[in-house]
Design a protein around this motif. Structure first.
Motif, PDB file in Angstrom:
ATOM      1  N   GLY A  50      -2.796  -5.863 -14.428  1.00 47.70           N
ATOM      2  CA  GLY A  50      -1.933  -5.620 -13.277  1.00 47.70           C
ATOM      3  C   GLY A  50      -2.311  -6.435 -12.050  1.00 47.70           C
ATOM      4  O   GLY A  50      -2.107  -6.008 -10.916  1.00 47.70           O
ATOM      5  N   VAL A  51      -2.832  -7.631 -12.269  1.00 48.66           N
ATOM      6  CA  VAL A  51      -3.328  -8.458 -11.171  1.00 48.66           C
ATOM      7  C   VAL A  51      -2.221  -9.347 -10.605  1.00 48.66           C
ATOM      8  O   VAL A  51      -1.599 -10.109 -11.342  1.00 48.66           O
ATOM      9  CB  VAL A  51      -4.518  -9.328 -11.633  1.00 48.66           C
ATOM     10  CG1 VAL A  51      -4.912 -10.341 -10.556  1.00 48.66           C
ATOM     11  CG2 VAL A  51      -5.703  -8.446 -12.000  1.00 48.66           C
ATOM     12  N   GLY A  52      -2.032  -9.244  -9.296  1.00 54.46           N
ATOM     13  CA  GLY A  52      -1.097 -10.105  -8.586  1.00 54.46           C
ATOM     14  C   GLY A  52      -1.772 -10.922  -7.502  1.00 54.46           C
ATOM     15  O   GLY A  52      -1.130 -11.723  -6.829  1.00 54.46           O
ATOM     16  N   ARG A  53      -3.063 -10.694  -7.313  1.00 51.95           N
ATOM     17  CA  ARG A  53      -3.831 -11.445  -6.315  1.00 51.95           C
ATOM     18  C   ARG A  53      -5.146 -11.881  -6.935  1.00 51.95           C
ATOM     19  O   ARG A  53      -5.822 -11.084  -7.590  1.00 51.95           O
ATOM     20  CB  ARG A  53      -4.100 -10.572  -5.092  1.00 51.95           C
ATOM     21  CG  ARG A  53      -5.015 -11.225  -4.055  1.00 51.95           C
ATOM     22  CD  ARG A  53      -5.184 -10.333  -2.828  1.00 51.95           C
ATOM     23  NE  ARG A  53      -6.180 -10.892  -1.939  1.00 51.95           N
ATOM     24  CZ  ARG A  53      -7.355 -10.324  -1.680  1.00 51.95           C
ATOM     25  NH1 ARG A  53      -7.695  -9.180  -2.235  1.00 51.95           N
ATOM     26  NH2 ARG A  53      -8.204 -10.896  -0.850  1.00 51.95           N
ATOM     27  N   VAL A  54      -5.513 -13.149  -6.719  1.00 55.29           N
ATOM     28  CA  VAL A  54      -6.784 -13.657  -7.221  1.00 55.29           C
ATOM     29  C   VAL A  54      -7.641 -14.146  -6.057  1.00 55.29           C
ATOM     30  O   VAL A  54      -7.146 -14.710  -5.082  1.00 55.29           O
ATOM     31  CB  VAL A  54      -6.595 -14.780  -8.263  1.00 55.29           C
ATOM     32  CG1 VAL A  54      -6.009 -14.216  -9.547  1.00 55.29           C
ATOM     33  CG2 VAL A  54      -5.751 -15.921  -7.729  1.00 55.29           C
ATOM     34  N   VAL A  55      -8.943 -13.882  -6.187  1.00 54.18           N
ATOM     35  CA  VAL A  55      -9.953 -14.372  -5.257  1.00 54.18           C
ATOM     36  C   VAL A  55     -10.710 -15.453  -6.021  1.00 54.18           C
ATOM     37  O   VAL A  55     -11.295 -15.180  -7.075  1.00 54.18           O
ATOM     38  CB  VAL A  55     -10.879 -13.230  -4.798  1.00 54.18           C
ATOM     39  CG1 VAL A  55     -12.014 -13.769  -3.939  1.00 54.18           C
ATOM     40  CG2 VAL A  55     -10.079 -12.164  -4.051  1.00 54.18           C
ATOM     41  N   VAL A  56     -10.697 -16.688  -5.497  1.00 51.78           N
ATOM     42  CA  VAL A  56     -11.136 -17.852  -6.257  1.00 51.78           C
ATOM     43  C   VAL A  56     -12.504 -18.348  -5.792  1.00 51.78           C
ATOM     44  O   VAL A  56     -12.721 -18.579  -4.597  1.00 51.78           O
ATOM     45  CB  VAL A  56     -10.094 -18.987  -6.147  1.00 51.78           C
ATOM     46  CG1 VAL A  56     -10.575 -20.239  -6.864  1.00 51.78           C
ATOM     47  CG2 VAL A  56      -8.757 -18.522  -6.720  1.00 51.78           C
ATOM     48  N   THR A  57     -13.410 -18.550  -6.774  1.00 51.91           N
ATOM     49  CA  THR A  57     -14.744 -19.087  -6.530  1.00 51.91           C
ATOM     50  C   THR A  57     -15.069 -20.088  -7.638  1.00 51.91           C
ATOM     51  O   THR A  57     -14.435 -20.081  -8.689  1.00 51.91           O
ATOM     52  CB  THR A  57     -15.817 -17.984  -6.555  1.00 51.91           C
ATOM     53  OG1 THR A  57     -15.944 -17.478  -7.896  1.00 51.91           O
ATOM     54  CG2 THR A  57     -15.477 -16.833  -5.618  1.00 51.91           C
ATOM     55  N   GLY A  58     -16.101 -20.932  -7.404  1.00 52.68           N
ATOM     56  CA  GLY A  58     -16.603 -21.770  -8.491  1.00 52.68           C
ATOM     57  C   GLY A  58     -16.652 -23.252  -8.182  1.00 52.68           C
ATOM     58  O   GLY A  58     -16.922 -23.674  -7.069  1.00 52.68           O
ATOM     59  N   ALA A  59     -16.350 -24.062  -9.209  1.00 53.56           N
ATOM     60  CA  ALA A  59     -16.470 -25.516  -9.106  1.00 53.56           C
ATOM     61  C   ALA A  59     -15.409 -26.151 -10.040  1.00 53.56           C
ATOM     62  O   ALA A  59     -14.893 -25.477 -10.927  1.00 53.56           O
ATOM     63  CB  ALA A  59     -17.876 -25.958  -9.519  1.00 53.56           C
ATOM     64  N   GLN A  60     -15.073 -27.398  -9.850  1.00 54.34           N
ATOM     65  CA  GLN A  60     -15.393 -28.201  -8.694  1.00 54.34           C
ATOM     66  C   GLN A  60     -14.257 -28.120  -7.697  1.00 54.34           C
ATOM     67  O   GLN A  60     -13.095 -28.089  -8.090  1.00 54.34           O
ATOM     68  CB  GLN A  60     -15.608 -29.651  -9.097  1.00 54.34           C
ATOM     69  CG  GLN A  60     -16.798 -29.842 -10.032  1.00 54.34           C
ATOM     70  CD  GLN A  60     -17.123 -31.311 -10.241  1.00 54.34           C
ATOM     71  OE1 GLN A  60     -18.118 -31.806  -9.759  1.00 54.34           O
ATOM     72  NE2 GLN A  60     -16.241 -31.994 -10.974  1.00 54.34           N
ATOM     73  N   THR A  61     -14.601 -28.168  -6.414  1.00 59.19           N
ATOM     74  CA  THR A  61     -13.634 -27.983  -5.341  1.00 59.19           C
ATOM     75  C   THR A  61     -12.402 -28.853  -5.504  1.00 59.19           C
ATOM     76  O   THR A  61     -11.270 -28.373  -5.414  1.00 59.19           O
ATOM     77  CB  THR A  61     -14.296 -28.303  -3.989  1.00 59.19           C
ATOM     78  OG1 THR A  61     -15.426 -27.451  -3.822  1.00 59.19           O
ATOM     79  CG2 THR A  61     -13.323 -28.120  -2.841  1.00 59.19           C
ATOM     80  N   ASP A  62     -12.611 -30.157  -5.718  1.00 57.82           N
ATOM     81  CA  ASP A  62     -11.505 -31.105  -5.689  1.00 57.82           C
ATOM     82  C   ASP A  62     -10.818 -31.295  -7.033  1.00 57.82           C
ATOM     83  O   ASP A  62      -9.900 -32.104  -7.147  1.00 57.82           O
ATOM     84  CB  ASP A  62     -11.970 -32.457  -5.148  1.00 57.82           C
ATOM     85  CG  ASP A  62     -13.313 -32.899  -5.730  1.00 57.82           C
ATOM     86  OD1 ASP A  62     -13.940 -32.111  -6.455  1.00 57.82           O
ATOM     87  OD2 ASP A  62     -13.729 -34.031  -5.449  1.00 57.82           O
ATOM     88  N   VAL A  63     -11.236 -30.550  -8.025  1.00 59.61           N
ATOM     89  CA  VAL A  63     -10.589 -30.677  -9.334  1.00 59.61           C
ATOM     90  C   VAL A  63     -10.103 -29.296  -9.789  1.00 59.61           C
ATOM     91  O   VAL A  63      -8.966 -28.914  -9.554  1.00 59.61           O
ATOM     92  CB  VAL A  63     -11.530 -31.323 -10.386  1.00 59.61           C
ATOM     93  CG1 VAL A  63     -10.773 -31.577 -11.677  1.00 59.61           C
ATOM     94  CG2 VAL A  63     -12.118 -32.626  -9.861  1.00 59.61           C
ATOM     95  N   CYS A  64     -10.960 -28.536 -10.415  1.00 57.50           N
ATOM     96  CA  CYS A  64     -10.531 -27.277 -11.021  1.00 57.50           C
ATOM     97  C   CYS A  64     -10.239 -26.183 -10.000  1.00 57.50           C
ATOM     98  O   CYS A  64      -9.341 -25.364 -10.210  1.00 57.50           O
ATOM     99  CB  CYS A  64     -11.565 -26.822 -12.046  1.00 57.50           C
ATOM    100  SG  CYS A  64     -11.729 -28.026 -13.388  1.00 57.50           S
TER     101      CYS A  64
END
Length: 197
Positions: A111-125
């Motif tokens: 039931g997810v409609g919002r994602v909190v994004v972390t990780g690598a790489q900034t300019d690609v994935c």
């Protein structure tokens, strides 16, 4: 940068009131030598702990391609971050974590409609997944101090600190009908949209 989260959840996805934490490609070979590596990983670990404490889904994404062979030492997640067996692991071969993966179905089941994004790489994935989620109707929050990238200045790119700063800046001003975007640091992340400023 405003350093604030979206005001309220406005996802265009029906009956998807929940938030998930995405941990993208924090793999040994991806973050080796990345700026602020240890700080970024520590911030992601803090967010994982907060998400688990609030029963917020933590979804792990793991990349492989010709340069990052599945099963290799570089392909493995960093030791500092430990996935629970109950937490989904999504394998991908393209920068956008949604492209040709099961991520959408994993999020829909929860039931997810919002994602909190972390990780690598900034300019690609990271960048590709931010846009991929937003284009698919999700509210998308980027954690400004929980992503990093490698130094690609030899190829004409800006330095990694500038890439991260620019991504944080432009994502804080991203907008589209019926969805919200924003950039916020780890200390200000909330997984409940009603609590956002």
């Amino acid at each position: 940068m405003d350093d604030k989260e979206p005001e309220v959840s406005m996802t265009t996805l029906p009956d998807r009131p929940n938030t998930a934490l995405l941990v993208i490609d924090v793999q040994k070979g991806v973050v080796a030598g990345a700026p602020r590596r240890d700080e970024v990983i520590a911030n992601i670990d803090t967010l994982i702990g907060a998400a688990r404490a609030q029963d917020v889904p933590v979804v792990w994404v793991q990349h492989s391609d010709d340069d990052l062979e599945q099963g290799s030492a570089d392909w493995e997640y960093v030791e500092e971050l430990v996935r629970l067996d109950t937490e989904p692991l999504v394998h991908k071969n393209y920068p956008d974590s949604f492209e040709a993966t099961e991520l959408e179905s994993v999020l829909a089941q929860r039931g997810v409609g919002r994602v909190v994004v972390t990780g690598a790489q900034t300019d690609v994935c990271i960048r590709s997944t931010l846009h991929g989620a937003f284009a698919r109707g999700y509210d998308v929050t980027l954690v400004g101090d929980a992503h990093t990238t490698e130094d690609l200045t030899a190829y004409g790119a800006p330095g990694p600190e500038l890439v991260m700063a620019h991504t944080n800046l432009y994502w804080s001003f991203q907008s589209a009908p019926g969805r919200r975007a924003g950039t916020v640091d780890t200390a200000k992340v909330t997984f409940e949209a009603a609590d956002a400023d």
